[in-house]
Design an enzyme around this catalytic site. Structure first.
Site, PDB file in Angstrom:
ATOM      1  N   GLU A   1       0.817  -1.221   0.000  1.00 56.82           N
ATOM      2  CA  GLU A   1       0.000   0.000   0.000  1.00 56.82           C
ATOM      3  C   GLU A   1       0.851   1.273   0.000  1.00 56.82           C
ATOM      4  OE1 GLU A   1      -0.970   2.045   3.329  1.00 56.82           O
ATOM      5  OE2 GLU A   1      -0.864   0.374   4.751  1.00 56.82           O
TER       6      GLU A   1
ATOM      7  N   LYS B   1      -5.627  10.428   0.718  1.00 55.44           N
ATOM      8  CA  LYS B   1      -5.622   9.058   1.236  1.00 55.44           C
ATOM      9  C   LYS B   1      -6.848   8.385   0.648  1.00 55.44           C
ATOM     10  CE  LYS B   1      -6.614   6.819   5.682  1.00 55.44           C
ATOM     11  NZ  LYS B   1      -6.679   6.991   7.146  1.00 55.44           N
TER      12      LYS B   1
ATOM     13  N   VAL C   1      -5.385  -0.047   2.922  1.00 56.71           N
ATOM     14  CA  VAL C   1      -5.493  -1.502   2.763  1.00 56.71           C
ATOM     15  C   VAL C   1      -6.718  -1.847   1.920  1.00 56.71           C
ATOM     16  CG1 VAL C   1      -5.894  -3.667   4.024  1.00 56.71           C
ATOM     17  CG2 VAL C   1      -4.228  -1.999   4.887  1.00 56.71           C
TER      18      VAL C   1
ATOM     19  N   ASP D   1     -17.150   4.766  13.676  1.00 62.18           N
ATOM     20  CA  ASP D   1     -16.029   4.881  12.739  1.00 62.18           C
ATOM     21  C   ASP D   1     -15.389   3.503  12.597  1.00 62.18           C
ATOM     22  OD1 ASP D   1     -13.721   5.368  11.357  1.00 62.18           O
ATOM     23  OD2 ASP D   1     -13.108   7.111  12.536  1.00 62.18           O
TER      24      ASP D   1
ATOM     25  N   SER E   1     -13.360   1.103   9.855  1.00 62.39           N
ATOM     26  CA  SER E   1     -12.611   1.210   8.601  1.00 62.39           C
ATOM     27  C   SER E   1     -13.188   0.324   7.507  1.00 62.39           C
ATOM     28  CB  SER E   1     -11.158   0.822   8.847  1.00 62.39           C
ATOM     29  OG  SER E   1     -10.464   0.796   7.624  1.00 62.39           O
ATOM     30  N   ALA E   2     -13.158   0.849   6.288  1.00 59.63           N
ATOM     31  CA  ALA E   2     -13.551   0.053   5.115  1.00 59.63           C
ATOM     32  C   ALA E   2     -12.586  -1.117   4.902  1.00 59.63           C
ATOM     33  CB  ALA E   2     -13.599   0.941   3.874  1.00 59.63           C
ATOM     34  N   ASP E   3     -11.450  -1.105   5.608  1.00 59.53           N
ATOM     35  CA  ASP E   3     -10.536  -2.260   5.537  1.00 59.53           C
ATOM     36  C   ASP E   3     -11.262  -3.541   5.968  1.00 59.53           C
ATOM     37  OD1 ASP E   3      -8.612  -0.384   4.912  1.00 59.53           O
ATOM     38  OD2 ASP E   3      -7.356  -0.765   6.672  1.00 59.53           O
TER      39      ASP E   3
ATOM     40  N   LYS F   1      -4.173  -1.302  13.793  1.00 57.35           N
ATOM     41  CA  LYS F   1      -3.536  -0.087  14.285  1.00 57.35           C
ATOM     42  C   LYS F   1      -3.827   0.072  15.779  1.00 57.35           C
ATOM     43  CE  LYS F   1      -5.643   2.654  11.239  1.00 57.35           C
ATOM     44  NZ  LYS F   1      -5.935   3.873  10.464  1.00 57.35           N
TER      45      LYS F   1
HETATM   46  N1  PSU Z   1      -1.353   2.032   9.941  1.00 57.78           N
HETATM   47  C1  PSU Z   1      -0.595   3.107  10.229  1.00 57.78           C
HETATM   48  N2  PSU Z   1      -0.762   4.228   9.507  1.00 57.78           N
HETATM   49  C2  PSU Z   1      -1.662   4.307   8.504  1.00 57.78           C
HETATM   50  C3  PSU Z   1      -2.448   3.164   8.199  1.00 57.78           C
HETATM   51  C4  PSU Z   1      -2.255   2.063   8.943  1.00 57.78           C
HETATM   52  O1  PSU Z   1       0.217   3.085  11.142  1.00 57.78           O
HETATM   53  O2  PSU Z   1      -1.773   5.360   7.894  1.00 57.78           O
HETATM   54  C5  PSU Z   1      -3.441   3.263   7.093  1.00 57.78           C
HETATM   55  C6  PSU Z   1      -3.580   1.944   6.334  1.00 57.78           C
HETATM   56  O3  PSU Z   1      -3.418   2.253   4.971  1.00 57.78           O
HETATM   57  C7  PSU Z   1      -5.013   1.521   6.620  1.00 57.78           C
HETATM   58  C8  PSU Z   1      -5.682   2.858   6.825  1.00 57.78           C
HETATM   59  O4  PSU Z   1      -5.575   0.809   5.555  1.00 57.78           O
HETATM   60  O5  PSU Z   1      -4.739   3.564   7.607  1.00 57.78           O
HETATM   61  C9  PSU Z   1      -7.042   2.768   7.467  1.00 57.78           C
HETATM   62  O6  PSU Z   1      -7.585   4.036   7.465  1.00 57.78           O
HETATM   63  P1  PSU Z   1      -9.107   4.289   7.887  1.00 57.78           P
HETATM   64  O7  PSU Z   1      -9.150   3.932   9.364  1.00 57.78           O
HETATM   65  O8  PSU Z   1      -9.343   5.753   7.635  1.00 57.78           O
HETATM   66  O9  PSU Z   1      -9.929   3.367   7.066  1.00 57.78           O
HETATM   67 MN    MN Z   2     -12.343   5.683   9.541  1.00 64.53          MN
END
Ligand code: PSU
Ligand code: MN
Length: 339
Positions: free
Chosen positions: A27, A116, A136, A171, A173-175, A192
């Site tokens: 990624e 992002k 991701v 909140d 994540s779409a992950d 994370k």
């Molecule tokens: N882990 C980190 N920093 C990041 C991410 C993960 O330490 O920036 C990123 C990854 O790309 C993950 C994304 O897919 O954050 C998830 O973001 P969100 O919670 O906004 O979906």
């Molecule tokens: Mn989010």
């Protein structure tokens, strides 16, 4: 052009896929939003008894180059060193590129306006012609779009998941949705640390996503090593067994979901979890007082931890990213030998 409109697979990655050679997706949200641009010395948190430590020590490190760029180069090298072709994914001028070259990586690394991109953002960025690092979720979509065949193995630092305080603001994540719907094996050091790790593991359970602890029974927590009491559903001790498990999930049992291979941050690079918890709590309070929310929270938190005393979260972060890319490479080798 290879593939559908607005999606291009690089010739090197396309050739490897056509010939059934191992490929590892990577990624770039970590490049645009995870790691700082300011040049820094080589990360030294890992000793020579760890493979990722030897990799980091043994390659050139340009201490004058942007830290994010040099780190992402090291991560791609780790996949290559393991015997796989790295496919770094990102959006350049609206095109979702699978296999960025060094000039494209440098462009993204330096672009302060780069966005992002999660799954929902791909179409909008495409028509805008914008540049973005892919999360991701967006990268897993890209892995499935790779031409002439999908990429089966992907590496990252930590997946997104269920955020703390989800009871008041959902909140999530779409992950997680991507892990539920995209058949890609994701090597990550758990979720994370800023997340509600228990809730994230519960969500993965609800979504039917296997979580394989690599060499551990406990849940990895990003740079904090292992969770004190959260267990992973299954433990796997070597890349060959991981690849057999992935193969059976998809092919024997016909489940078209992702699989999380949870590879702990190397012990000598991990940060004490209570220390990290305290840093996250402080950072989250600061973010909320500044009105920072949604996708901006992670980048803010990571940068808020940089100045903290007694920890080197950047070194830990790069160490686990390199270690995960290397493990993903080894799993990809076994998977491609099987097909
Ligand atoms: N882990 C980190 N920093 C990041 C991410 C993960 O330490 O920036 C990123 C990854 O790309 C993950 C994304 O897919 O954050 C998830 O973001 P969100 O919670 O906004 O979906
Ligand atoms: Mn989010």
């Amino acid at each position: 052009m290879n593939g559908s409109a607005g999606v291009v697979t690089s010739p090197e990655v396309a050739d490897a896929l056509a010939e059934g050679r191992p490929v590892v997706g990577l990624e770039t949200a970590v490049l645009t939003h995870g790691l700082p641009r300011e040049p820094r010395e080589r990360p030294t948190s890992l000793g020579p008894d760890h493979e990722a430590g030897r990799l980091l020590a043994g390659r050139d490190w340009d201490a004058g180059a942007p830290f994010n760029l040099e780190s992402v180069r090291a991560i791609a090298d780790a996949a290559r060193h393991a015997g796989a072709v790295p496919a770094t994914i990102g959006v350049i001028d609206g095109v979702l590129r699978i296999g960025l070259d060094d000039a494209e990586l440098e462009r993204l690394a330096l672009d302060e306006a780069a966005r992002k991109a999660s799954t929902r953002d791909l179409a909008g960025l495409s028509v805008d012609g914008a540049c973005a690092g892919t999360t991701v979720a967006a990268s897993m979509r890209a892995c499935r779009l790779a031409s002439p065949r999908p990429i089966e193995v992907f590496a990252t630092g930590g997946i997104g998941g269920v955020h703390r305080d989800w009871q008041s603001r959902p909140d999530i994540s779409a992950d997680l949705r991507a892990l539920a719907t995209e058949p890609v094996a994701v090597v990550a050091s758990g979720a994370k640390v800023i997340l509600d790790v228990t809730a994230t593991l519960e969500a993965l359970d609800s979504l039917g996503v296997p979580v394989l602890g690599f060499g551990t029974d406990r849940m990895p927590v990003f740079t904090a090593g292992l969770h004190d009491d959260l267990k992973v559903p299954h433990r796997i001790d070597d890349p060959e067994t991981a690849s057999r498990c992935i193969d059976r999930h998809w092919n024997s049992f016909g489940v078209a979901s992702g699989i999380l291979v949870a590879n702990p941050c190397p012990a000598d690079a991990s940060i004490d979890s209570s220390r990290l918890d305290a840093l996250v709590d402080t950072g989250l309070a600061e973010a909320s007082s500044l009105g920072i929310e949604g996708a901006d929270v992670t980048p803010f938190l990571l940068s808020s931890m940089l100045g903290a005393e007694g920890t080197d979260p950047l070194s830990s972060n790069v160490a686990l990213l390199v270690s995960n890319a290397s493990l993903a490479g080894r799993i990809a080798i076994h998977l491609s030998a099987r097909s």
